[in-house]
Design a protein around this motif. Structure first.
Motif, short mmCIF file in Angstrom:
data_model
loop_
_atom_site.label_atom_id
_atom_site.label_comp_id
_atom_site.label_asym_id
_atom_site.label_seq_id
_atom_site.Cartn_x
_atom_site.Cartn_y
_atom_site.Cartn_z
N ASP A 105 3.65 40.94 -65.15
CA ASP A 105 3.42 39.38 -65.30
C ASP A 105 4.53 39.16 -67.10
N GLY A 106 5.28 38.77 -66.61
CA GLY A 106 6.17 38.17 -68.07
C GLY A 106 5.53 36.82 -68.67
N SER A 107 5.16 35.83 -67.73
CA SER A 107 4.57 34.44 -68.60
C SER A 107 3.82 34.90 -70.00
N ASP A 108 2.94 36.28 -69.76
CA ASP A 108 2.76 36.30 -71.52
C ASP A 108 3.46 38.12 -72.28
N PRO A 109 4.71 37.10 -72.66
CA PRO A 109 5.33 38.60 -73.44
C PRO A 109 4.92 39.15 -73.94
N ILE A 110 3.73 39.73 -74.90
CA ILE A 110 2.92 39.62 -75.89
C ILE A 110 2.19 40.68 -74.70
N ALA A 111 1.68 40.20 -74.08
CA ALA A 111 0.87 41.47 -73.52
C ALA A 111 1.55 42.18 -72.47
N ALA A 112 2.94 41.20 -71.26
CA ALA A 112 3.66 42.34 -71.12
C ALA A 112 3.80 43.63 -71.86
N ASN A 113 4.71 43.12 -72.99
CA ASN A 113 4.83 44.32 -74.10
C ASN A 113 3.94 45.54 -74.24
N GLN A 114 3.17 45.39 -74.23
CA GLN A 114 2.03 46.01 -74.44
C GLN A 114 1.83 46.34 -73.53
N ALA A 115 1.76 46.14 -71.98
CA ALA A 115 1.54 46.76 -70.91
C ALA A 115 2.32 47.34 -69.96
N VAL A 116 3.73 47.53 -70.91
CA VAL A 116 5.15 48.27 -70.57
C VAL A 116 4.88 49.57 -71.17
N ALA A 117 4.66 49.38 -72.76
CA ALA A 117 4.33 50.55 -73.50
C ALA A 117 3.13 51.17 -72.94
N SER A 118 1.97 50.46 -73.21
CA SER A 118 0.84 51.57 -72.85
C SER A 118 0.50 52.43 -72.01
N LEU A 119 1.47 51.64 -71.01
CA LEU A 119 1.43 52.03 -69.37
C LEU A 119 2.46 53.59 -69.34
N SER A 120 3.85 53.11 -70.19
CA SER A 120 5.20 54.49 -70.70
C SER A 120 4.10 55.75 -71.47
N GLN A 121 3.59 55.19 -72.19
CA GLN A 121 3.33 56.60 -73.45
C GLN A 121 1.89 57.36 -72.33
N ARG A 122 1.46 56.74 -71.59
CA ARG A 122 -0.55 57.53 -71.40
C ARG A 122 0.71 57.97 -69.71
N THR A 123 2.03 57.72 -69.06
CA THR A 123 2.43 58.27 -68.40
C THR A 123 3.39 59.66 -68.65
N ALA A 124 4.13 59.57 -69.31
CA ALA A 124 4.50 60.56 -69.86
C ALA A 124 3.43 61.81 -70.95
N VAL A 125 2.35 61.35 -71.53
CA VAL A 125 1.37 62.46 -71.74
C VAL A 125 0.91 62.70 -70.39
N PHE A 126 0.54 62.32 -69.33
CA PHE A 126 -0.42 62.68 -68.09
C PHE A 126 0.85 63.67 -67.62
#
Length: 387
Positions: free
Chosen positions: A141-162
């Motif tokens: 949901d891009g209506s809140d860019p701060i939460a959106a950026n945090q969600a993308v970064a967290s998901l990407s990082q944790r997916t790479a670790v897994f």
């Protein structure tokens, strides 16, 4: 004799609570003339929200707690469950809802229940164990860019670790790749989200103008002349409120034009619905300002109280810059007791998502309750006499 005295006192009480529409309209006409003749008051009520929106949007436009997610797991395998458990192990990412279609995801976004969604296609376990390339989709949901950026970064990082647990010659790390799709604000421009949110903050100015108007009459001595007139307290307050409320709608339109025409923020919703809910927001904020004015003896005190209690907290706890905190009960109580918190969510939803009334009715009801509650409390507390 005692019965006649009781009947007379009952009639006197009835006369005190009887409201004359004619006198209330006279007060409203008086306030309209004052607003139109005094350039400072007219600027504060009608023009200042658009002006503040124009200036503050640049100050707070920057692109830099818990992220609520929806899960659509088409694989339903042991490994997909392990993947989800690894993502949410520390609680920063939280699976709040489950979905079975993109339409269901859209409804969750419109209702503001989640910040993003994780879509795991079928064949996840088979491809990962075979070391084959595989994509997982993150819908944000891009209506809140701060939460959106945090969600993308967290998901990407944790997916790479897994994915690193699975040895593979592929450069993508185990063949697992996260593909992000952003809805409503694909470029994640902070200005697109900040402008509708700031509209809620700057629209506190008409409420401030109402509080100053009430305090000014006490400070200047004109309130003393009102005491000897037949105008009742309810007529006085209702006349004031109706004038500033209707004039405040002009400021809503001007702020909307600044957002849509100047900043080119997409407006995907219904303008009539936006104005209707903005009216409820103005009523809520002015209900609070009427309460403040009951206790303020000077304009300086009224301004200090309005800015301290409503304006300043709106920047930091109402969800304008960061999402409303879910970790502390006290901060949630403060946030949801502010009308600004509800209208920030309403404004962003109507502007960016084109949300209708159904997902917003609870926030609209909260604003209406705040407004009517503040007005009723002010009518009960207001005394047409000098203290």
């Amino acid at each position: 004799m005692h019965g006649w005295e009781h009947l007379w006192s009952a009639k006197a009480a009835g006369r005190r609570w009887r409201v004359s529409l004619h006198r209330a309209l006279a007060i409203a006409r008086k306030e309209f003339r004052h607003i139109l003749r005094d350039p400072r008051t007219f600027f504060l009520v009608a023009v200042s929200p658009a002006f503040l929106l124009l200036t503050l949007s640049y100050i707070f436009a920057f692109d830099v707690e818990r992220v609520d997610l929806a899960l659509w797991d088409l694989d339903q395998s042991a490994l997909s469950r392990q993947y989800v458990a690894a993502l949410t192990a520390d609680g920063d990412l939280h699976i709040r809802r489950y979905a079975d279609s993109y339409q269901a995801l859209d409804q969750l976004f419109l209702a503001g229940q989640v910040n993003g969604a994780l879509v795991i296609p079928a064949g996840f376990e088979q491809a990962l164990r075979a070391g084959q390339p595989f994509q997982i989709e993150a819908v944000i949901d891009g209506s809140d860019p701060i939460a959106a950026n945090q969600a993308v970064a967290s998901l990407s990082q944790r997916t790479a670790v897994f994915a690193s647990r699975f040895q593979s010659p592929l450069p993508s790390g185990g063949g697992l790749e996260l593909r992000s799709t952003v809805w409503y604000n694909p470029a994640l421009k902070s200005l697109v989200s900040m402008v509708p949110g700031l509209s809620a903050v700057v629209l506190n100015m008409p409420a401030l103008a109402l509080a100053l108007a009430l305090a000014r009459e006490k400070e200047a001595g004109s309130f003393e002349g009102l005491i000897v007139t037949p105008v009742r307290g309810a007529e006085y307050l209702l006349g004031k409120l109706s004038a500033y409320l209707s004039t405040g709608l002009l400021s809503v339109l001007l702020a909307w034009l600044v957002a849509v025409v100047y900043f080119r923020v997409p407006f995907r919703g219904n303008l009539a619905l936006y104005l209707l809910l903005a009216s409820a927001y103005l009523l809520a904020s002015m209900g609070f300002s009427l309460l403040v004015a009951n206790f303020a003896r000077s304009q300086q005190t009224a301004m200090f109280l309005v800015l301290l209690i409503f304006f300043v907290p709106s920047f930091f706890v109402a969800g304008l810059i960061y999402p409303v905190s879910h970790g502390h009960l006290g901060s949630q109580l403060v946030a949801y007791s502010l009308p600004t918190t509800h209208f920030i969510a309403i404004s962003r939803s109507i502007f960016l998502k084109g949300t209708g009334f159904a997902p917003l009715w609870l926030r609209a009801l909260a604003l209406l309750g705040m407004g009517l509650g503040g007005l009723c409390a002010s009518l009960l507390l207001f005394k047409k006499r000098l203290r």
